[in-house]
Design an enzyme around this catalytic site. Structure first.
Site, PDB file in Angstrom:
ATOM      1  N   ALA A   1      -8.844   5.525 -37.013  1.00  0.00           N
ATOM      2  CA  ALA A   1      -9.690   6.094 -35.947  1.00  0.00           C
ATOM      3  C   ALA A   1      -9.279   5.676 -34.542  1.00  0.00           C
ATOM      4  CB  ALA A   1     -11.167   5.783 -36.164  1.00  0.00           C
ATOM      5  N   ALA A   2      -8.157   5.002 -34.376  1.00  0.00           N
ATOM      6  CA  ALA A   2      -7.728   4.642 -33.018  1.00  0.00           C
ATOM      7  C   ALA A   2      -7.444   5.894 -32.193  1.00  0.00           C
ATOM      8  CB  ALA A   2      -6.493   3.752 -33.073  1.00  0.00           C
ATOM      9  N   GLY A   3      -6.736   6.849 -32.789  1.00  0.00           N
ATOM     10  CA  GLY A   3      -6.459   8.089 -32.076  1.00  0.00           C
ATOM     11  C   GLY A   3      -7.720   8.859 -31.744  1.00  0.00           C
ATOM     12  N   ASP A   4      -8.660   8.884 -32.689  1.00  0.00           N
ATOM     13  CA  ASP A   4      -9.932   9.574 -32.443  1.00  0.00           C
ATOM     14  C   ASP A   4     -10.706   8.899 -31.321  1.00  0.00           C
ATOM     15  OD1 ASP A   4      -9.354  11.289 -34.549  1.00  0.00           O
ATOM     16  OD2 ASP A   4     -10.424  10.059 -36.012  1.00  0.00           O
TER      17      ASP A   4
END
Length: 305
Positions: free
Chosen positions: A250-253
């Site tokens: 979820a880093a990109g999100d």
């Protein structure tokens, strides 16, 4: 509810196991832990935008199962407007995630009723889109729906963001003109542009091609190397804050949601990118998808070590 950010996309229950390393083909490993965590790229980006200061509405589908109830409740707990989250017959989407001791992950997604998010559903909730300032889409729902939403966002004069994830092939050519900000990671930028992306120089080449294909502006996220911003006239590299990673899920999100929230709050592009990067950096210091996403006070208090 007046929504500044509308996220159109997936809601999945993440089934997460940790192991010392990722399994090889045909291999069985003994895992270290297991958890069910609310996720899905759409829902994660909605939660990120909401925690980071935006008014958010979610447009998506959940199943009439226990996971569907949990996924909706997770959004409501972050004060996300769920009037456009439809419950339909069938199983909610799931993501099977393995995380290793180096914080790398491998993910298999089963879309479930995310496939029921059709262009007709988008039209049914057009008032939600009209109330937006920023509209975010990803690729975990049907392509026809994504294309329809992008073009409707353009017709309405909204700021339109596409996070082309997961991407394994070029986008339909007629999508690009509707996209204000295209935000791929390295592998996605490579898949879309047909060029290798493994350095700043190759990222610049890929971004140049994507803008030539019609995208308004491109932000290529480069993990620990930060991100590259391209507007068709110049490039700017934004180094990533230094942190110790625990789980990159979820880093990109988190970056996308944070960037959108900052734009909706009136920040300029550079400040919005920096804001999203701090949020993403904080997220990798914690385990899980939505549980790892920081709130506004966390980002405001962050100081580079």
């Amino acid at each position: 509810m007046s929504a500044k950010v509308v996220v159109i996309g997936s809601l999945n229950m993440d089934l997460v196991t940790r192991a010392s390393r990722l399994p090889r083909g045909g291999e069985t490993l003994i895992g270290e832990s297991f958890a069910t965590v609310s996720g899905g790229k759409g829902a994660n980006q909605a939660v990120a935008a909401a925690r980071l200061g935006a008014q958010v509405s979610m447009v998506g589908c959940v199943g009439n199962d226990a996971y569907g109830v949990e996924l909706r409740e997770a959004l409501l707990a972050d004060r996300i407007d769920c009037q456009a989250v439809s419950t339909v017959d069938g199983a909610s989407g799931v993501a099977l995630i393995v995380v290793d001791d180096n914080s790398q992950n491998a993910i298999v997604i089963v879309a479930g009723v995310n496939g029921a998010l059709t262009p007709e559903v988008i039209d049914r909730f057009d008032a939600v889109l009209q109330a937006a300032e920023v509209i975010i889409c990803q690729l975990e729902v049907p392509d026809a729906t994504v294309g329809h939403a992008l073009k409707r966002g353009r017709e309405l004069g909204k700021t339109v963001i596409l996070n082309p994830a997961p991407a394994s092939r070029p986008l339909p050519a007629d999508w690009y003109a509707a996209i204000d900000y295209l935000i791929p990671n390295e592998s996605e930028a490579s898949a879309l542009s047909g060029l290798p992306v493994d350095s700043l120089a190759t990222a610049e080449a890929a971004a140049t091609r994507l803008i030539a294909m019609g995208a308004g502006k491109v932000i290529i996220t480069l993990g620990a190397q930060g991100s590259l911003f391209a507007n068709g006239k110049s490039f700017e590299h934004f180094p990533a804050p230094k942190v110790k990673a625990v789980d990159t899920t979820a880093a990109g999100d988190t970056f996308v949601g944070g960037f959108a929230a900052a734009l909706a709050a009136g920040k300029n592009e550079g400040d919005a990118i920096r804001f999203g990067q701090v949020a993403a950096a904080l997220s990798v210091t914690r385990a899980g998808a939505q549980p790892s996403i920081p709130d506004l006070s966390d980002v405001q208090a962050f100081k580079t070590p």
